[in-house]
Design a protein around this motif. Structure first.
Motif, PDB file in Angstrom:
ATOM      1  N   ASN A   1       4.297 -16.968   6.396  1.00  0.00           N
ATOM      2  CA  ASN A   1       4.612 -16.170   7.464  1.00  0.00           C
ATOM      3  C   ASN A   1       4.677 -16.647   8.598  1.00  0.00           C
ATOM      4  OD1 ASN A   1       3.395 -14.376   5.348  1.00  0.00           O
ATOM      5  ND2 ASN A   1       2.484 -12.883   6.872  1.00  0.00           N
TER       6      ASN A   1
ATOM      7  N   HIS B   1       5.552 -15.207  11.193  1.00  0.00           N
ATOM      8  CA  HIS B   1       4.800 -14.493  12.319  1.00  0.00           C
ATOM      9  C   HIS B   1       3.599 -14.598  12.189  1.00  0.00           C
ATOM     10  CE1 HIS B   1       5.572 -12.265   8.763  1.00  0.00           C
ATOM     11  NE2 HIS B   1       4.594 -11.692   9.046  1.00  0.00           N
ATOM     12  N   LYS B   2       2.760 -15.668  11.689  1.00  0.00           N
ATOM     13  CA  LYS B   2       1.279 -15.774  11.702  1.00  0.00           C
ATOM     14  C   LYS B   2       1.225 -17.374  12.177  1.00  0.00           C
ATOM     15  CE  LYS B   2      -0.291 -12.283   8.465  1.00  0.00           C
ATOM     16  NZ  LYS B   2      -0.811 -12.108   7.017  1.00  0.00           N
TER      17      LYS B   2
ATOM     18  N   GLY C   1       5.882 -11.244   4.940  1.00  0.00           N
ATOM     19  CA  GLY C   1       5.017 -12.142   3.884  1.00  0.00           C
ATOM     20  C   GLY C   1       5.443 -11.470   2.753  1.00  0.00           C
ATOM     21  N   ALA C   2       5.135 -10.012   2.672  1.00  0.00           N
ATOM     22  CA  ALA C   2       5.350  -9.282   1.228  1.00  0.00           C
ATOM     23  C   ALA C   2       6.750  -9.502   0.813  1.00  0.00           C
ATOM     24  CB  ALA C   2       4.953  -7.705   1.588  1.00  0.00           C
TER      25      ALA C   2
ATOM     26  N   THR D   1      -1.308  -6.947  -0.621  1.00  0.00           N
ATOM     27  CA  THR D   1       0.135  -7.259  -0.795  1.00  0.00           C
ATOM     28  C   THR D   1       0.422  -8.004  -2.292  1.00  0.00           C
ATOM     29  OG1 THR D   1       0.192  -8.932   0.605  1.00  0.00           O
ATOM     30  CG2 THR D   1       1.114  -7.104   1.403  1.00  0.00           C
TER      31      THR D   1
ATOM     32  N   GLU E   1       6.633 -12.613  -1.138  1.00  0.00           N
ATOM     33  CA  GLU E   1       5.796 -12.492  -2.258  1.00  0.00           C
ATOM     34  C   GLU E   1       6.837 -12.186  -3.443  1.00  0.00           C
ATOM     35  OE1 GLU E   1       2.161 -10.204  -1.771  1.00  0.00           O
ATOM     36  OE2 GLU E   1       1.803 -11.264  -0.017  1.00  0.00           O
TER      37      GLU E   1
ATOM     38  N   SER F   1      -7.155 -12.713   9.090  1.00  0.00           N
ATOM     39  CA  SER F   1      -6.219 -12.717   7.993  1.00  0.00           C
ATOM     40  C   SER F   1      -4.801 -12.526   8.872  1.00  0.00           C
ATOM     41  CB  SER F   1      -6.521 -11.514   6.951  1.00  0.00           C
ATOM     42  OG  SER F   1      -5.569 -11.739   5.752  1.00  0.00           O
TER      43      SER F   1
ATOM     44  N   ASP G   1       0.240 -17.970  -1.863  1.00  0.00           N
ATOM     45  CA  ASP G   1       0.365 -17.059  -0.768  1.00  0.00           C
ATOM     46  C   ASP G   1      -0.081 -17.836   0.581  1.00  0.00           C
ATOM     47  OD1 ASP G   1      -0.153 -15.399   1.575  1.00  0.00           O
ATOM     48  OD2 ASP G   1      -1.027 -13.727   0.242  1.00  0.00           O
TER      49      ASP G   1
HETATM   50  C1  PLP Z   1      -0.575 -11.018   6.190  1.00  0.00           C
HETATM   51  C2  PLP Z   1      -0.794 -11.379   4.839  1.00  0.00           C
HETATM   52  C3  PLP Z   1       0.223 -10.924   3.816  1.00  0.00           C
HETATM   53  C4  PLP Z   1       1.570 -10.164   3.980  1.00  0.00           C
HETATM   54  O1  PLP Z   1       2.268 -10.414   5.094  1.00  0.00           O
HETATM   55  P1  PLP Z   1       3.269  -9.567   5.676  1.00  0.00           P
HETATM   56  O2  PLP Z   1       4.216 -10.295   6.781  1.00  0.00           O
HETATM   57  O3  PLP Z   1       2.333  -8.523   6.489  1.00  0.00           O
HETATM   58  O4  PLP Z   1       3.830  -8.712   4.771  1.00  0.00           O
HETATM   59  C5  PLP Z   1      -0.027 -11.480   2.634  1.00  0.00           C
HETATM   60  N1  PLP Z   1      -1.056 -12.318   2.409  1.00  0.00           N
HETATM   61  C6  PLP Z   1      -2.071 -12.633   3.152  1.00  0.00           C
HETATM   62  C7  PLP Z   1      -3.152 -13.444   2.870  1.00  0.00           C
HETATM   63  C8  PLP Z   1      -1.927 -12.189   4.490  1.00  0.00           C
HETATM   64  O5  PLP Z   1      -2.730 -12.576   5.418  1.00  0.00           O
END
Ligand code: PLP
Length: 498
Positions: free
Chosen positions: A272, A274-275, A139-140, A174, A143, A78, A248
């Motif tokens: 994200n 950063h992902k 990410g949050a 989140t 959202e 995740s 998301d």
């Molecule tokens: C990581 C993640 C988030 C939240 O992202 P943050 O940058 O940590 O706030 C939301 N939804 C999913 C599915 C995630 O993997």
């Protein structure tokens, strides 16, 4: 690790009068300032006093206790802990980017505004949506911003009664948290045994809740790494209720180059950076959670926005002294968001290029399936079939040994691996969630598979060894129950003997 300085705090290494560096006299010393006396310090701050070498060793030793993507395999499900290429850091550190001030005149930072604008455009193209804001910082935060856009859209139509958000029970925590912060009510949608959204349950909820639904939040592939096949039916159903579909996009990695949320019927999404676009969180950097919307929702996006003028120059809208548009959410954070992360994400996109970026999703998917298939005879695979970028085991297959997912995760540390995500998602008792990303070589994956098999073997032959792991880390197994029940959140300074 082996010297006696290891394990001390920098305060404990302090010796009165020791100096590592001398600063020039400070002309703004508080004692000579105009601050009211009640706000002044009564005594000097107790700062550590150490020689330079002690400081260097202290922090270098501390850094060796960290485990990052550059140390070893980091299959944290995740979280998409993918490699952050060195060139990202080199570009982000260039003076023209690192030396910017958010209030400097736009004529002096056209290069930065152009990067910002081009990244907005690239994300729109990669996702099939119309426009992006890069302002949200995680990410949050994305959202929350996306839900605020959705709420603003409904309110602009006089639909004030739309206060419910449908969220599958497999969602990341989140999602319901953001809905609650946005003042919306969460309605949970059940999952089927195969991990996908229960369409019948959704149909029932839509007929009961109807015009009180603001949106449905979905993660696709969901947090079990499973692609939701019923997306066209789901989006049609939710749109028929007059509600919007929120995507998301934290799990966008396996979609890169394969399909686009905009084409699947989603109206609003966050990414994200950063992902999916390197710079993994936990790597010491901040995050970025851009939000994209389909055509028609752009006026609701937050400001400031970066736009291209007809003459090809780049402008900030509204300008600092300009009028705010009526429909925009206005500011949702400081200035423009975390610009450094954007530089790295854009560098990553350009380094891969239009063709290679299409390989990201398929390779991430291949790597995850390779691990899953290689281990499913010894670890319990609750949901068979093809996964996307990640998958979930429900602990070891042989439950008779008493070795839990926690034990496996701790034992992995002894072998030099970061643990996968454990006990999430909550759908299974012994969840062990593995996400390898596309960057890992076959040798790395094989090494991990060997160790996971070895641990499964140890669980049979020497369960105590696994249950008492880790054995090679500076700190062994911590008592997490005690830590939760009796947290010690302050440090009592021990005075050094002189
Ligand atoms: C990581 C993640 C988030 C939240 O992202 P943050 O940058 O940590 O706030 C939301 N939804 C999913 C599915 C995630 O993997």
């Amino acid at each position: 690790m082996n010297n006696r300085l290891y394990g001390n705090l920098i305060f404990e290494l302090s010796k009165s009068g020791r100096k590592g560096y001398s600063l020039p006299q400070n002309p703004y010393h508080y004692a000579t300032s105009d601050l009211p006396a009640t706000l002044l310090r009564q005594q000097e701050a107790e700062l550590p006093e150490c020689d330079e070498l002690t400081v260097v060793r202290h922090y270098t030793n501390l850094s060796h206790n960290n485990f990052g993507v550059n140390d070893g395999f980091y299959p944290l499900g995740s979280c998409t802990m993918k490699y952050n290429p060195i060139i990202n850091e080199e570009i982000a550190a260039m003076k023209m980017f690192a030396g910017l001030h958010p209030l400097q005149p736009v004529e002096t930072c056209q290069h930065a505004l152009e990067l910002y604008f081009r990244l907005q455009e690239s994300l729109a193209e990669l996702t099939g949506l119309s426009e992006f804001t890069l302002n949200p910082c995680a990410g949050a935060h994305g959202e929350l911003t996306g839900l605020m856009v959705i709420r603003a859209y409904h309110e602009s139509r006089g639909d004030h009664q739309r206060t419910k958000v449908l969220i599958p029970d497999s969602a990341h925590g989140t999602n319901p948290a953001s809905a609650a912060v946005c003042g919306l009510e969460v309605v949970e949608v059940k999952s089927l045994p195969n991990g996908q959204v229960d369409f019948d349950d959704l149909q029932r909820l839509c007929s009961v809740c109807g015009d009180s639904i603001a949106a449905m939040m979905m993660t696709n592939p969901n947090t079990l790494g499973i692609f939701e096949h019923a997306i066209p039916e789901i989006t049609a159903l939710v749109h028929d209720c007059g509600a919007l579909m929120y995507y998301d996009g934290a799990n966008l990695n396996p979609m890169l180059g394969a399909c686009r949320p905009g084409d699947m019927g989603f109206d609003v999404m966050h990414i994200n950076l950063h992902k999916t676009f390197s710079t993994p969180h936990g790597g010491g950097g901040p995050g970025s959670g851009p939000v994209g919307v389909r055509a028609g929702l752009e006026p609701f996006l937050p400001t400031p926005r970066v736009m291209m003028a007809d003459d090809g120059s780049f402008a900030v809208v509204p300008s600092p002294d300009g009028e705010q548009s009526d429909s925009s959410l206005g500011s949702i954070g400081a200035f423009f968001g975390n610009f450094g992360v954007m530089v790295k994400a854009y560098t990553y996109i350009l380094s891969l290029g239009r063709e290679n970026i299409k390989m990201v999703g398929p390779l991430a998917t291949l790597n995850a399936n390779y691990i899953k298939e290689s281990l499913k005879d010894v670890y319990e695979l609750p949901i068979e079939g093809l996964c996307k970028h990640e998958f979930v085991f429900d602990g070891l297959k042989d439950k008779s040994t008493g070795v839990t997912t926690m034990d496996v995760a701790k034992r992995l540390l002894d072998y030099g691996y970061h643990a996968p995500t454990i006990y999430f998602p909550l759908l299974f008792h012994e969840s062990l969630m593995i996400e390898p990303t596309e960057n890992e070589s076959k040798e790395t994956l094989d090494g991990f598979i060997d160790v996971m098999r070895k641990i499964a073997e140890e669980a049979k032959t020497d369960p105590e060894l696994v249950k008492t792991a880790p054995h090679t880390t500076p700190i062994g197994r911590v008592d997490d129950v005690l830590a939760a029940k009796h947290p010690i959140t302050t440090y009592k300074q021990m005075k050094n003997e002189q």
